[in-house]
Design a protein around this motif. Structure first.
Motif, PDB file in Angstrom:
ATOM      1  N   GLN A  93       0.871  -1.172   0.000  1.00 60.91           N
ATOM      2  CA  GLN A  93       0.000   0.000   0.000  1.00 60.91           C
ATOM      3  C   GLN A  93       0.912   1.227   0.000  1.00 60.91           C
ATOM      4  O   GLN A  93       1.792   1.345   0.851  1.00 60.91           O
ATOM      5  CB  GLN A  93      -0.897   0.002   1.229  1.00 60.91           C
ATOM      6  CG  GLN A  93      -1.851  -1.184   1.297  1.00 60.91           C
ATOM      7  CD  GLN A  93      -2.885  -1.176   0.190  1.00 60.91           C
ATOM      8  OE1 GLN A  93      -3.283  -0.117  -0.290  1.00 60.91           O
ATOM      9  NE2 GLN A  93      -3.312  -2.352  -0.233  1.00 60.91           N
ATOM     10  N   THR A  94       0.693   2.115  -0.968  1.00 62.59           N
ATOM     11  CA  THR A  94       1.565   3.279  -1.132  1.00 62.59           C
ATOM     12  C   THR A  94       0.864   4.543  -0.647  1.00 62.59           C
ATOM     13  O   THR A  94      -0.259   4.837  -1.058  1.00 62.59           O
ATOM     14  CB  THR A  94       1.984   3.435  -2.602  1.00 62.59           C
ATOM     15  OG1 THR A  94       2.711   2.263  -3.001  1.00 62.59           O
ATOM     16  CG2 THR A  94       2.860   4.662  -2.800  1.00 62.59           C
ATOM     17  N   GLU A  95       1.545   5.264   0.221  1.00 59.35           N
ATOM     18  CA  GLU A  95       1.003   6.510   0.773  1.00 59.35           C
ATOM     19  C   GLU A  95       1.791   7.687   0.208  1.00 59.35           C
ATOM     20  O   GLU A  95       3.022   7.730   0.289  1.00 59.35           O
ATOM     21  CB  GLU A  95       1.116   6.521   2.303  1.00 59.35           C
ATOM     22  CG  GLU A  95       0.597   7.800   2.933  1.00 59.35           C
ATOM     23  CD  GLU A  95       0.821   7.854   4.432  1.00 59.35           C
ATOM     24  OE1 GLU A  95       0.430   8.865   5.045  1.00 59.35           O
ATOM     25  OE2 GLU A  95       1.408   6.901   4.982  1.00 59.35           O
ATOM     26  N   MET A  96       1.056   8.653  -0.347  1.00 53.46           N
ATOM     27  CA  MET A  96       1.700   9.869  -0.823  1.00 53.46           C
ATOM     28  C   MET A  96       2.003  10.759   0.383  1.00 53.46           C
ATOM     29  O   MET A  96       1.123  11.041   1.200  1.00 53.46           O
ATOM     30  CB  MET A  96       0.795  10.612  -1.804  1.00 53.46           C
ATOM     31  CG  MET A  96       0.455   9.826  -3.063  1.00 53.46           C
ATOM     32  SD  MET A  96       1.912   9.258  -3.971  1.00 53.46           S
ATOM     33  CE  MET A  96       2.677  10.825  -4.353  1.00 53.46           C
ATOM     34  N   LEU A  97       3.252  11.193   0.504  1.00 50.18           N
ATOM     35  CA  LEU A  97       3.671  12.014   1.635  1.00 50.18           C
ATOM     36  C   LEU A  97       3.302  13.481   1.441  1.00 50.18           C
ATOM     37  O   LEU A  97       3.366  14.273   2.384  1.00 50.18           O
ATOM     38  CB  LEU A  97       5.168  11.861   1.860  1.00 50.18           C
ATOM     39  CG  LEU A  97       5.628  10.412   2.109  1.00 50.18           C
ATOM     40  CD1 LEU A  97       7.130  10.346   2.260  1.00 50.18           C
ATOM     41  CD2 LEU A  97       4.927   9.825   3.324  1.00 50.18           C
ATOM     42  N   GLU A  98       2.937  13.831   0.225  1.00 46.36           N
ATOM     43  CA  GLU A  98       2.404  15.172  -0.075  1.00 46.36           C
ATOM     44  C   GLU A  98       1.046  14.969  -0.718  1.00 46.36           C
ATOM     45  O   GLU A  98       0.923  14.197  -1.663  1.00 46.36           O
ATOM     46  CB  GLU A  98       3.338  15.927  -1.019  1.00 46.36           C
ATOM     47  CG  GLU A  98       4.746  16.144  -0.454  1.00 46.36           C
ATOM     48  CD  GLU A  98       5.683  16.765  -1.482  1.00 46.36           C
ATOM     49  OE1 GLU A  98       5.199  17.146  -2.577  1.00 46.36           O
ATOM     50  OE2 GLU A  98       6.886  16.856  -1.201  1.00 46.36           O
ATOM     51  N   LYS A  99       0.019  15.600  -0.211  1.00 46.12           N
ATOM     52  CA  LYS A  99      -1.338  15.356  -0.669  1.00 46.12           C
ATOM     53  C   LYS A  99      -1.633  16.099  -1.968  1.00 46.12           C
ATOM     54  O   LYS A  99      -2.583  16.873  -2.098  1.00 46.12           O
ATOM     55  CB  LYS A  99      -2.346  15.752   0.412  1.00 46.12           C
ATOM     56  CG  LYS A  99      -2.163  14.964   1.702  1.00 46.12           C
ATOM     57  CD  LYS A  99      -2.228  13.446   1.461  1.00 46.12           C
ATOM     58  CE  LYS A  99      -2.032  12.659   2.735  1.00 46.12           C
ATOM     59  NZ  LYS A  99      -1.987  11.197   2.509  1.00 46.12           N
ATOM     60  N   GLU A 100      -0.788  15.884  -2.919  1.00 50.45           N
ATOM     61  CA  GLU A 100      -1.005  16.442  -4.261  1.00 50.45           C
ATOM     62  C   GLU A 100      -0.216  15.579  -5.229  1.00 50.45           C
ATOM     63  O   GLU A 100       0.588  14.730  -4.837  1.00 50.45           O
ATOM     64  CB  GLU A 100      -0.526  17.894  -4.329  1.00 50.45           C
ATOM     65  CG  GLU A 100       0.938  18.081  -3.969  1.00 50.45           C
ATOM     66  CD  GLU A 100       1.350  19.530  -3.969  1.00 50.45           C
ATOM     67  OE1 GLU A 100       2.550  19.792  -4.112  1.00 50.45           O
ATOM     68  OE2 GLU A 100       0.471  20.403  -3.833  1.00 50.45           O
TER      69      GLU A 100
END
Length: 502
Positions: free
Chosen positions: A403-410
């Motif tokens: 599961q990949t989480e973007m560390l910047e919400k853009e």
């Protein structure tokens, strides 16, 4: 059961392509047809309508048969995770990872039970089943517990056609040797021989055909031509490697990082329909060159393959390439590698819970491996925050543990129909990451991406190439071509009049 089984004297003799052609020939005559391969070993999988995994070859054969692919067409799929172990996918869902010895010792009875269930379902739903064997049916050290050749022909009670590849040489020895190694009971099932991948003057082979028929007592049902650049998805990386060699050079040079455990390499096959694009595999920095774009594909073992990239120093080339304005697309495991770090939280990728490795640090993301795998078909649109215009629907499928989480919400690439934000898209479009397999099978997206590269090279932009329409034409052309070189009426007679003579 009405059906026929295509077995080969060895691996890569063309069984999958022949089954594909036969499926199209039967359905074109109005016969409801299903492909079947009891056990497949491949990391190139196909996701069915209900989110299950089967071998890619059986998915393609189902397309050729104009029917919906299902787990009953490939009830057992083995996905190699190392030289010693494979994930066992049973009826479309991963159940465990076993060594070759562990699989033989613990799975045989369950495998037989599952195959019998699948055959019963297909017999009820279809008029004819075209079956495919695997490798050689006379591997003496494996025959006592084989689940894919003569044992399956016996369970289904169907006749067998033996295929030999004349292009590799030794065709007479391979046919006679295979028949000699069959038991008398197995030998009775073999009702025809096909010579595949023939080149040259057929008249020069007439004496050989006569000798084979006299020596074996089995009729030759056809001598099939070597089909160049057929553009129908292959089962394994060997077949796609051959297709790449046939393509040659073109104005747009796309490099694909050839990972040791590369999976779902069908992601790159639509580029074969683009006349100005060529694909090549890169295994070593010496092969990197100056590509116009790089694709990092999926993998069955992300961390192991990322370690390989680092050992080969390919990571340095990739990072430098991006910093100098190169185009990079990471798909599934390739997407995970683009991020800052990967954590094997559950130990599901490496067997070491909590193991951590630095990624390529080209996108602001972190991936954590979970215990359960996601396998699902997905649809979505370009994320509204990207520069991409128009509400073009993209569809594909996801198969991943991480599961990949973007560390910047853009910087998201897609917004899926369930509302989930997915992937990464850099504002200039030069870095794209996504879990969506078959991204490039979306013709409008592939055209948009290629046109961006064309503009950067001052090449003329091009209209959309609709690969699926061309693929349907290829199925028909393949079937028609094989039919010209095949005793089609005799083959149908074998299917419909089969009765095992005890």
């Amino acid at each position: 059961m009405k059906g026929i089984m295509i077995q080969g004297t060895a691996s890569d003799v063309g069984k999958s392509l022949i089954v594909t052609a036969l499926c199209r020939l039967f359905i074109n005559e109005g016969v409801k047809t299903a492909p079947f391969k009891s056990q497949n070993m491949s990391n190139n999988s196909y996701v069915t309508f209900d989110g299950r995994e089967i071998g890619r070859a059986q998915g393609i054969q189902a397309e050729a048969a104009k029917t919906e692919a299902s787990v009953w067409m490939n009830p057992i799929l083995l996905k190699p995770r190392s030289d010693q172990q494979s994930e066992v996918v049973l009826l479309g869902k991963g159940v465990k990872t076993l060594s070759g010895r562990g699989y033989r010792d613990s799975f045989y009875e369950k495998g037989i039970e599952t195959i019998v269930t699948a055959l019963a379902y297909l017999e009820k739903e279809y008029d004819v089943v075209v079956m495919e064997g695997a490798g050689s049916p006379v591997e003496i050290n494996l025959k006592d517990k084989e689940l894919v050749n003569m044992k399956v022909a016996e369970l289904a009670d169907v006749p067998v056609v033996l295929v030999a590849d004349i292009d590799r040489g030794g065709v007479f020895a391979s046919i006679v040797g295979t028949l000699e190694l069959f038991t008398p009971e197995e030998r009775k099932r073999v009702k025809g021989i096909l010579i595949n991948k023939f080149r040259g003057d057929l008249s020069l082979f007439q004496d050989g055909m006569k000798w084979l028929e006299e020596r074996t007592g089995v009729p030759i049902l056809g001598v099939l031509p070597h089909v160049e650049n057929h553009m129908i998805d292959g089962e394994d990386s060997l077949s796609i490697g051959n297709a790449i060699k046939q393509r040659g050079e073109a104005p747009i040079d796309i490099a694909v990082i050839h990972l040791p455990y590369i999976s779902n390499y069908s992601d790159i096959e639509p580029f074969f329909y683009e006349d100005d694009a060529s694909i090549r595999f890169v295994k070593h920095p010496s092969q990197f060159g100056k590509p116009d774009a790089v694709i990092i594909p999926g993998t069955k073992s992300t961390i192991s393959d990322l370690q390989y990239i680092k050992e080969m120093k390919l990571d340095e080339y990739l990072i430098d390439y991006v910093h100098h304005g190169g185009y990079v697309v990471g798909i599934c495991g390739g997407y995970q590698m683009l991020g800052k770090s990967i954590i094997d939280g559950a130990g599901s990728d490496t067997g070491i819970p909590g193991m951590r490795i630095d990624g390529l640090d080209l996108i602001p993301a972190e991936t954590t491996f979970m215990e359960q795998k996601d396998t699902i078909r997905v649809k979505g649109y370009y994320h509204p925050n990207t520069e991409l215009k128009g509400k073009r629907e993209l569809e594909g499928y996801e198969i991943h543990l991480g599961q990949t989480e973007m560390l910047e919400k853009e910087g998201f690439f897609l917004k899926l129909e369930n509302g989930r934000e997915e992937g990464y898209y850099r504002s200039d479009g030069k870095i794209v990451g996504t879990y969506m397999h078959h991204l490039f099978h979306n013709d409008e997206w592939r055209n948009l991406w290629l046109n961006s590269i064309r503009r950067s090279k001052n090449l003329p932009i091009r209209d959309v190439v609709y690969a699926q329409d061309l693929k349907e034409e290829r199925y028909d052309l393949l079937a028609q071509n094989f039919k010209k070189h095949l005793d089609w009426e005799k083959l149908k007679e074998i299917v419909y009049e089969w009765e095992y003579q005890k």
